[in-house]
Enzyme design. Sequence first.
Site, PDB file in Angstrom:
ATOM      1  N   GLU B  54       0.810  -1.215   0.000  1.00  0.00           N
ATOM      2  CA  GLU B  54       0.000   0.000   0.000  1.00  0.00           C
ATOM      3  C   GLU B  54       0.842   1.262   0.000  1.00  0.00           C
ATOM      4  OE1 GLU B  54      -0.338  -2.614   1.869  1.00  0.00           O
ATOM      5  OE2 GLU B  54      -2.271  -3.416   1.233  1.00  0.00           O
ATOM      6  N   PHE B  77      -9.366  -2.245   2.121  1.00  0.00           N
ATOM      7  CA  PHE B  77     -10.057  -1.989   3.389  1.00  0.00           C
ATOM      8  C   PHE B  77      -9.394  -0.818   4.135  1.00  0.00           C
ATOM      9  CE2 PHE B  77     -11.180  -6.332   2.375  1.00  0.00           C
ATOM     10  CZ  PHE B  77     -12.519  -6.403   2.731  1.00  0.00           C
ATOM     11  N   HIS B 123      -9.891  -5.216   9.335  1.00  0.00           N
ATOM     12  CA  HIS B 123     -10.547  -4.917   8.054  1.00  0.00           C
ATOM     13  C   HIS B 123     -11.666  -3.889   8.222  1.00  0.00           C
ATOM     14  CE1 HIS B 123      -8.584  -8.620   6.731  1.00  0.00           C
ATOM     15  NE2 HIS B 123      -8.899  -8.316   5.490  1.00  0.00           N
TER      16      HIS B 123
HETATM   17  C1  LIG Z   1      -1.927  -4.548   4.415  1.00  0.00           C
HETATM   18  C2  LIG Z   1      -2.900  -5.464   3.772  1.00  0.00           C
HETATM   19  N1  LIG Z   1      -3.172  -5.307   2.465  1.00  0.00           N
HETATM   20  C3  LIG Z   1      -4.063  -6.113   1.863  1.00  0.00           C
HETATM   21  C4  LIG Z   1      -4.690  -7.096   2.565  1.00  0.00           C
HETATM   22  C5  LIG Z   1      -5.727  -7.979   1.885  1.00  0.00           C
HETATM   23  N2  LIG Z   1      -5.141  -9.303   1.711  1.00  0.00           N
HETATM   24  C6  LIG Z   1      -5.287 -10.249   2.639  1.00  0.00           C
HETATM   25  S1  LIG Z   1      -4.415 -11.615   2.286  1.00  0.00           S
HETATM   26  C7  LIG Z   1      -3.880 -10.972   0.857  1.00  0.00           C
HETATM   27  C8  LIG Z   1      -2.966 -11.769  -0.006  1.00  0.00           C
HETATM   28  C9  LIG Z   1      -1.761 -12.200   0.735  1.00  0.00           C
HETATM   29  O1  LIG Z   1      -0.908 -12.868  -0.133  1.00  0.00           O
HETATM   30  P1  LIG Z   1       0.316 -13.660   0.449  1.00  0.00           P
HETATM   31  O2  LIG Z   1       1.111 -12.792   1.369  1.00  0.00           O
HETATM   32  O3  LIG Z   1       1.033 -14.271  -0.688  1.00  0.00           O
HETATM   33  O4  LIG Z   1      -0.336 -14.762   1.386  1.00  0.00           O
HETATM   34  P2  LIG Z   1      -1.408 -15.879   0.987  1.00  0.00           P
HETATM   35  O5  LIG Z   1      -2.751 -15.271   1.160  1.00  0.00           O
HETATM   36  O6  LIG Z   1      -1.125 -16.301  -0.401  1.00  0.00           O
HETATM   37  O7  LIG Z   1      -1.207 -16.966   1.987  1.00  0.00           O
HETATM   38  C10 LIG Z   1      -4.374  -9.687   0.666  1.00  0.00           C
HETATM   39  C11 LIG Z   1      -4.103  -8.839  -0.496  1.00  0.00           C
HETATM   40  C12 LIG Z   1      -4.400  -7.210   3.938  1.00  0.00           C
HETATM   41  N3  LIG Z   1      -5.002  -8.118   4.708  1.00  0.00           N
HETATM   42  N4  LIG Z   1      -3.482  -6.404   4.503  1.00  0.00           N
END
Ligand SMILES: Cc1ncc(C[n+]2csc(CCOP(=O)(O)OP(=O)(O)O)c2C)c(N)n1
Lengths: 320, 319
Positions: B54, B77, B123
């Site tokens: 972000e 969010f 969230h």
């Molecule tokens: C700071 C933040 N940005 C966006 C999100 C929304 N979000 C939750 S999980 C996720 C993907 C995470 O990807 P990764 O780190 O590869 O873990 P995975 O879900 O594949 O286990 C996103 C974009 C969040 N929870 N926190």
Amino acid sequence: MTRPASENELPQLYEQMLLIRAYEEKIVEASAAGKVPGTCTSVGQEAAAVGVVNALGGADLILTNHRSAAHLIARGADPGRLLAEVMGRSAGYCQGKSGSLHISVKELGVVLTSTIVGAELSLATGVALAQGMLGKPGIVVCFFGDGAACEGAFHESLNLASVWNLPILYVCENNQWQAFVHRRETMRRDHVADWAVPYDIPARTVDGNNVEAVLAAARAAAAEVRASGRPFLLETYTYRSRGHFEPDDQAYVDPAERAAWAARDPIAACRDRLLATGRLTASQDAALADKVQSRIAVALAFAEASPYPALSEMTTDVYA
Amino acid sequence: MPTLTPIEAVDAAIAEEMRRDSTVLMFGEGTATKRHALLEEFGARRIRNTPLAEGIIAGTAVGAAGCGLRPVIDLLFAPFLCYAMDELVNSAGKLRYLSGGQFSFPLVTLAMTGGGWGVGAQHNHNNEAWFVHSPGLKVVMPSTPADFKGLLKTAIRDDNPVLFFMDIGLLYQPGEVPDGEHLVPLGQAAVRRRGGDVTLIAYGKTVHACAQAAETLAGEGIAAEVIDLRTLKPLDTVTIVDSVRKTGRLVVAHEANRLCGVGAEIAALVAEQAFAALRAPIVRLGGPDAPAASSYPLEQACAPSAEAIAAAARRLMRA
Ligand SMILES: Cc1ncc(C[n+]2csc(CCOP(=O)(O)OP(=O)(O)O)c2C)c(N)n1
């Protein structure tokens, strides 16, 4: 120091993986029926979680994230209390306040779970600092995704952990997906392990779908962290078989990719190896499947019987 | 008039503005994956997926806005805005001023907020007041599909950074949206219902709770005026003060924490500018000073209900 999985260990690892899969599949089914909120499941990543967690000692601390069920169950969490938490019930590990996304279980050494992607990486340095300064035994294991590695916090954490000699085993679960974006779109290289090099942190990538390989690699990595008192990055190369969050139609996923990884399912592969080497018979396998199913049925009944927290809980535990 | 959900209204607004102005582009985590129609129409140069980061998403948007583009970014969010806080607050909000007006930052940041999905406080955090407090930023939070579209189109054309908060509880509720060029000015509240006895002020989904409360009150012979702020900054002080001068009674309600929330500013404004007209103390209804729980009953209890709003209005009538 580093032992491969022994003869009698593999069936236990296999059973843990079965239990995790059964737990996640129950959530998928119950959330489709509207009985349970949807979650980020660990389906497809069971070997990565089970292999690492089983390589740890009881004094080690674990940080995890939104996709935590496999880590928690491998660490011995009760599926009933986990389900109760997912359902927002008072018998949950966090009294229902967390829901599925930030489940900490301090009594199991699973601390400071956060769903802010990258937060676990920020916090892990402090957890390791506290362990050292308070003279506590145990290394710190930080699970995070390939997506989290794109946050600045990843780079800041590795740099500080390296400079301060913090005993952190960083475990990147590279499951190819970052919510709805393939990691190919966000990273030039295939491996997060490469990103440890400039911080002078040793790193290794292991086949995350082979539970024995993960266990051996995690044992070796943890031993190195204990011996050196310094960080190590272990990348488990694996696959998020289901969507980011239930429900998710995965319309954005290339079917060929899914099929290729489905053929490498970690549980099926482990079963095949156990059957082929005679360490498990088909009837024992069927009995194990029944056993985990009945554990999950009991867990769901327990969770459903737990009441919601009282409204007075809305403002408890805000301040110490 | 076509009927759209706020989600559809947002995409329609972005598409229209992208057609109109080739400097408008959009990026974020999953933007190209999720907004498929926009990708199809405008291509991968203008609709982009980003890494999960972000800070750099916002920083890139601020840089681009300062040098000729009009980015729309989706930070998903509202709590994730924290990672982008420095870029939004210290860069987007201040560099125009600090440069003596050499730069402007036409940039829109989308973020979902509010209860409804049981996803817990990382969230669900109604943090819109933080941005109201920060100089150089504008803050919008619509309550109807028509306003989602009309306010977003105006926000994209505005030369200032605009935080566009989307109440999760509203996103899938369809409503009529005027066809064609539908623009809603920033800084103009909407009077959703006229009444002379008590003023109910809210924004986001709490507007609907106020409307429901007003309906109940009407059955009891109490005529409530319902004001939908729509824009939290700039705040439409004229509409607020005029209404309270007329009714002499004010209930202000929002899901965000009451403490230092937008309601506090409105109460202060009314105390300063319409004190003589007040016939009863001002009532502020808001969330508790507690993170939002995931557990459904606790989550729901954070938001002021129609019953609580109606009860507050009745109390004021008796005061
Ligand atoms: C700071 C933040 N940005 C966006 C999100 C929304 N979000 C939750 S999980 C996720 C993907 C995470 O990807 P990764 O780190 O590869 O873990 P995975 O879900 O594949 O286990 C996103 C974009 C969040 N929870 N926190």
